[in-house]
Scaffold this motif. Structure first.
Motif, PDB file in Angstrom:
ATOM      1  N   TRP A 115      14.150  20.806   2.329  1.00 33.71           N
ATOM      2  CA  TRP A 115      13.125  19.945   1.761  1.00 33.71           C
ATOM      3  C   TRP A 115      12.774  20.340   0.329  1.00 33.71           C
ATOM      4  O   TRP A 115      12.506  19.480  -0.515  1.00 33.71           O
ATOM      5  CB  TRP A 115      11.871  19.977   2.633  1.00 33.71           C
ATOM      6  N   ASN A 116      12.788  21.625   0.046  1.00 33.07           N
ATOM      7  CA  ASN A 116      12.417  22.084  -1.289  1.00 33.07           C
ATOM      8  C   ASN A 116      13.410  21.656  -2.367  1.00 33.07           C
ATOM      9  O   ASN A 116      13.118  21.756  -3.568  1.00 33.07           O
ATOM     10  CB  ASN A 116      12.255  23.608  -1.300  1.00 33.07           C
ATOM     11  N   LYS A 117      14.566  21.162  -1.956  1.00 33.95           N
ATOM     12  CA  LYS A 117      15.549  20.634  -2.909  1.00 33.95           C
ATOM     13  C   LYS A 117      15.319  19.150  -3.190  1.00 33.95           C
ATOM     14  O   LYS A 117      15.978  18.569  -4.059  1.00 33.95           O
ATOM     15  CB  LYS A 117      16.958  20.838  -2.365  1.00 33.95           C
ATOM     16  N   VAL A 118      14.400  18.551  -2.442  1.00 35.77           N
ATOM     17  CA  VAL A 118      14.115  17.119  -2.574  1.00 35.77           C
ATOM     18  C   VAL A 118      12.960  16.912  -3.545  1.00 35.77           C
ATOM     19  O   VAL A 118      11.898  17.505  -3.390  1.00 35.77           O
ATOM     20  CB  VAL A 118      13.769  16.499  -1.200  1.00 35.77           C
ATOM     21  N   LYS A 119      13.155  16.055  -4.548  1.00 35.80           N
ATOM     22  CA  LYS A 119      12.098  15.758  -5.508  1.00 35.80           C
ATOM     23  C   LYS A 119      11.321  14.504  -5.142  1.00 35.80           C
ATOM     24  O   LYS A 119      10.157  14.348  -5.499  1.00 35.80           O
ATOM     25  CB  LYS A 119      12.697  15.608  -6.908  1.00 35.80           C
ATOM     26  N   ALA A 120      12.004  13.588  -4.430  1.00 36.28           N
ATOM     27  CA  ALA A 120      11.337  12.342  -4.022  1.00 36.28           C
ATOM     28  C   ALA A 120      12.127  11.731  -2.870  1.00 36.28           C
ATOM     29  O   ALA A 120      13.304  12.032  -2.672  1.00 36.28           O
ATOM     30  CB  ALA A 120      11.250  11.361  -5.189  1.00 36.28           C
ATOM     31  N   ILE A 121      11.458  10.875  -2.122  1.00 35.24           N
ATOM     32  CA  ILE A 121      12.107  10.138  -1.039  1.00 35.24           C
ATOM     33  C   ILE A 121      11.902   8.645  -1.308  1.00 35.24           C
ATOM     34  O   ILE A 121      10.776   8.193  -1.537  1.00 35.24           O
ATOM     35  CB  ILE A 121      11.575  10.561   0.354  1.00 35.24           C
ATOM     36  N   LYS A 122      13.003   7.905  -1.329  1.00 34.07           N
ATOM     37  CA  LYS A 122      12.980   6.473  -1.644  1.00 34.07           C
ATOM     38  C   LYS A 122      13.283   5.685  -0.383  1.00 34.07           C
ATOM     39  O   LYS A 122      14.268   5.959   0.305  1.00 34.07           O
ATOM     40  CB  LYS A 122      14.009   6.163  -2.731  1.00 34.07           C
ATOM     41  N   VAL A 123      12.439   4.700  -0.083  1.00 31.79           N
ATOM     42  CA  VAL A 123      12.518   3.971   1.178  1.00 31.79           C
ATOM     43  C   VAL A 123      12.379   2.471   0.939  1.00 31.79           C
ATOM     44  O   VAL A 123      11.422   2.029   0.290  1.00 31.79           O
ATOM     45  CB  VAL A 123      11.394   4.431   2.137  1.00 31.79           C
ATOM     46  N   ALA A 124      13.328   1.705   1.459  1.00 32.17           N
ATOM     47  CA  ALA A 124      13.171   0.249   1.513  1.00 32.17           C
ATOM     48  C   ALA A 124      12.479  -0.071   2.832  1.00 32.17           C
ATOM     49  O   ALA A 124      12.955   0.333   3.902  1.00 32.17           O
ATOM     50  CB  ALA A 124      14.526  -0.438   1.434  1.00 32.17           C
ATOM     51  N   ALA A 125      11.363  -0.768   2.778  1.00 33.26           N
ATOM     52  CA  ALA A 125      10.550  -0.927   3.982  1.00 33.26           C
ATOM     53  C   ALA A 125       9.928  -2.305   4.093  1.00 33.26           C
ATOM     54  O   ALA A 125       9.765  -3.031   3.110  1.00 33.26           O
ATOM     55  CB  ALA A 125       9.447   0.130   4.003  1.00 33.26           C
ATOM     56  N   SER A 126       9.572  -2.627   5.331  1.00 28.35           N
ATOM     57  CA  SER A 126       8.738  -3.782   5.631  1.00 28.35           C
ATOM     58  C   SER A 126       7.458  -3.247   6.240  1.00 28.35           C
ATOM     59  O   SER A 126       7.491  -2.572   7.276  1.00 28.35           O
ATOM     60  CB  SER A 126       9.451  -4.724   6.608  1.00 28.35           C
ATOM     61  N   ILE A 127       6.323  -3.528   5.580  1.00 27.32           N
ATOM     62  CA  ILE A 127       5.027  -3.043   6.048  1.00 27.32           C
ATOM     63  C   ILE A 127       4.167  -4.262   6.353  1.00 27.32           C
ATOM     64  O   ILE A 127       3.761  -5.000   5.450  1.00 27.32           O
ATOM     65  CB  ILE A 127       4.356  -2.148   4.997  1.00 27.32           C
ATOM     66  N   THR A 128       3.923  -4.478   7.632  1.00 19.97           N
ATOM     67  CA  THR A 128       3.187  -5.664   8.065  1.00 19.97           C
ATOM     68  C   THR A 128       2.064  -5.239   9.018  1.00 19.97           C
ATOM     69  O   THR A 128       1.770  -4.060   9.148  1.00 19.97           O
ATOM     70  CB  THR A 128       4.142  -6.656   8.759  1.00 19.97           C
ATOM     71  N   GLY A 129       1.433  -6.214   9.673  1.00 25.31           N
ATOM     72  CA  GLY A 129       0.384  -5.896  10.624  1.00 25.31           C
ATOM     73  C   GLY A 129      -0.915  -6.618  10.327  1.00 25.31           C
ATOM     74  O   GLY A 129      -1.093  -7.229   9.267  1.00 25.31           O
ATOM     75  N   ALA A 130      -1.840  -6.530  11.265  1.00 21.51           N
ATOM     76  CA  ALA A 130      -3.078  -7.309  11.200  1.00 21.51           C
ATOM     77  C   ALA A 130      -3.962  -6.963  10.020  1.00 21.51           C
ATOM     78  O   ALA A 130      -4.653  -7.833   9.474  1.00 21.51           O
ATOM     79  CB  ALA A 130      -3.858  -7.128  12.502  1.00 21.51           C
ATOM     80  N   ILE A 131      -3.961  -5.693   9.615  1.00 20.58           N
ATOM     81  CA  ILE A 131      -4.908  -5.280   8.571  1.00 20.58           C
ATOM     82  C   ILE A 131      -4.696  -6.054   7.278  1.00 20.58           C
ATOM     83  O   ILE A 131      -5.655  -6.416   6.595  1.00 20.58           O
ATOM     84  CB  ILE A 131      -4.817  -3.757   8.306  1.00 20.58           C
ATOM     85  N   TRP A 132      -3.446  -6.370   6.963  1.00 17.14           N
ATOM     86  CA  TRP A 132      -3.172  -7.066   5.708  1.00 17.14           C
ATOM     87  C   TRP A 132      -3.701  -8.506   5.749  1.00 17.14           C
ATOM     88  O   TRP A 132      -4.163  -9.029   4.730  1.00 17.14           O
ATOM     89  CB  TRP A 132      -1.673  -7.047   5.421  1.00 17.14           C
ATOM     90  N   PHE A 133      -3.659  -9.124   6.908  1.00 20.32           N
ATOM     91  CA  PHE A 133      -4.182 -10.483   7.049  1.00 20.32           C
ATOM     92  C   PHE A 133      -5.704 -10.487   7.020  1.00 20.32           C
ATOM     93  O   PHE A 133      -6.322 -11.383   6.441  1.00 20.32           O
ATOM     94  CB  PHE A 133      -3.640 -11.119   8.332  1.00 20.32           C
ATOM     95  N   VAL A 134      -6.316  -9.472   7.640  1.00 18.97           N
ATOM     96  CA  VAL A 134      -7.772  -9.353   7.602  1.00 18.97           C
ATOM     97  C   VAL A 134      -8.257  -9.242   6.156  1.00 18.97           C
ATOM     98  O   VAL A 134      -9.297  -9.792   5.782  1.00 18.97           O
ATOM     99  CB  VAL A 134      -8.239  -8.126   8.417  1.00 18.97           C
ATOM    100  N   LYS A 135      -7.463  -8.550   5.346  1.00 19.57           N
ATOM    101  CA  LYS A 135      -7.839  -8.328   3.955  1.00 19.57           C
ATOM    102  C   LYS A 135      -7.316  -9.420   3.017  1.00 19.57           C
ATOM    103  O   LYS A 135      -7.439  -9.309   1.794  1.00 19.57           O
ATOM    104  CB  LYS A 135      -7.320  -6.962   3.495  1.00 19.57           C
ATOM    105  N   GLY A 136      -6.729 -10.470   3.581  1.00 19.76           N
ATOM    106  CA  GLY A 136      -6.280 -11.598   2.774  1.00 19.76           C
ATOM    107  C   GLY A 136      -4.984 -11.364   2.022  1.00 19.76           C
ATOM    108  O   GLY A 136      -4.677 -12.088   1.063  1.00 19.76           O
ATOM    109  N   LYS A 137      -4.198 -10.353   2.462  1.00 16.90           N
ATOM    110  CA  LYS A 137      -2.976 -10.022   1.752  1.00 16.90           C
ATOM    111  C   LYS A 137      -1.717 -10.194   2.607  1.00 16.90           C
ATOM    112  O   LYS A 137      -0.624  -9.803   2.180  1.00 16.90           O
ATOM    113  CB  LYS A 137      -3.060  -8.580   1.216  1.00 16.90           C
ATOM    114  N   GLY A 138      -1.848 -10.772   3.780  1.00 19.49           N
ATOM    115  CA  GLY A 138      -0.728 -11.167   4.619  1.00 19.49           C
ATOM    116  C   GLY A 138       0.526 -10.336   4.500  1.00 19.49           C
ATOM    117  O   GLY A 138       0.572  -9.181   4.927  1.00 19.49           O
ATOM    118  N   ASP A 139       1.560 -10.903   3.871  1.00 21.71           N
ATOM    119  CA  ASP A 139       2.860 -10.248   3.778  1.00 21.71           C
ATOM    120  C   ASP A 139       3.079  -9.592   2.414  1.00 21.71           C
ATOM    121  O   ASP A 139       4.206  -9.519   1.918  1.00 21.71           O
ATOM    122  CB  ASP A 139       3.976 -11.266   4.047  1.00 21.71           C
TER     123      ASP A 139
END
Length: 264
Positions: free
Chosen positions: A44-68
């Motif tokens: 891990w100490n050789k890693v400077k950053a971790i890059k991730v392609a992701a889908s982050i969804t769920g109810a909280i985003w809709f409650v806050k008016g930010k859907g997808d």
């Protein structure tokens, strides 16, 4: 010559000095197990950053008016500094999270908007208070920086850990590590609990969320993948809890599904 008096710990009858050392060793043992299971600190100490392609969804985003808003996002989380870059494919937009400042800009660096001391903008919000893009970037930034750096994050200076009572979940015993974050690190809350299975891998991350008025979260981690020697949970599902960590099954608050993952 008068013999030295040795104080005994009333809980276990051991000399106090020995008892304290044993407790420190026991607390460190679970963290060591978890770090090794996820790939080890040397790697891990050789890693400077971790890059991730992701889908982050769920109810909280809709409650806050930010859907997808985060349905298609590429996150790059640094490992040494609390810094996350969020790229939005096809939108000519990126957000840069740092605890003291959020910047949203075009891909060529043209400023769209920014906010200093962004945590303050959550003060006085209610459950239904809508979020703007900077609120989204701050919440996602502090959350994903913690998630993507766990459990290695807990070895950093200023973090303290303590193994607390285990819990039985199905056929497994989950050992639990209570983690206290230093003041200079922004995360959901100052105290959080990570639950590890018999193999040392993260099973669940328990916390409350300060900027959501103490809302509760049980964050289940699964679908682990070996990414160049680091073991990463590629699926997370977050639910609320009541009382003594009793799961509230509906609604699913946050779903995180990771596709391509690269260590930088």
């Amino acid at each position: 010559m008068k013999e030295a008096t040795i104080a005994l710990d009333p809980k276990d009858g051991q000399p106090v000095e020995y008892s304290a050392l044993a407790k420190r060793a026991a607390n460190g043992e679970l963290l060591d197990l978890a770090v090794k299971a996820h790939g080890g600190l040397e790697r891990w100490n050789k890693v400077k950053a971790i890059k991730v392609a992701a889908s982050i969804t769920g109810a909280i985003w809709f409650v806050k008016g930010k859907g997808d808003a985060l349905k298609n996002v590429v996150l790059t989380a640094e490992t040494r500094n609390e810094h996350v870059t969020m790229d939005f494919p096809g939108q000519n937009k990126r957000a840069v999270f740092q605890p003291s400042r959020i910047v949203i800009e075009t891909l060529d660096g043209t400023l769209i908007e920014a906010r200093d001391d962004p945590e303050k903008s959550f003060a006085g919000q209610q459950r239904e208070t809508p979020w703007d893009d900077i609120h989204v970037a701050y919440f996602a930034g502090e959350a994903l920086w913690t998630y993507l750096n766990t459990p290695f994050l807990y070895t950093h200076d200023g973090f303290t850990t303590e193994e607390i009572s285990s819990i039985q979940v199905g056929s497994e015993t989950w050992r639990r590590l209570k983690v206290t974050f230093p003041d200079n690190v922004k995360s959901h809350s100052k105290e959080q609990i990570s639950c590890f299975g018999p193999d040392g891998l993260l099973r669940r991350h328990d916390y409350t969320v300060d900027i959501l008025g103490g809302a509760t979260g049980l964050n289940y981690a699964s679908d682990f993948r070996d990414v160049s020697g680091i073991i990463v949970p590629t699926k997370r599902r977050v639910y609320a809890y009541e009382g003594d960590y009793q799961l509230v099954k509906e609604p699913l608050l946050v779903a995180i599904d990771m596709d391509e993952i690269t260590l930088l």
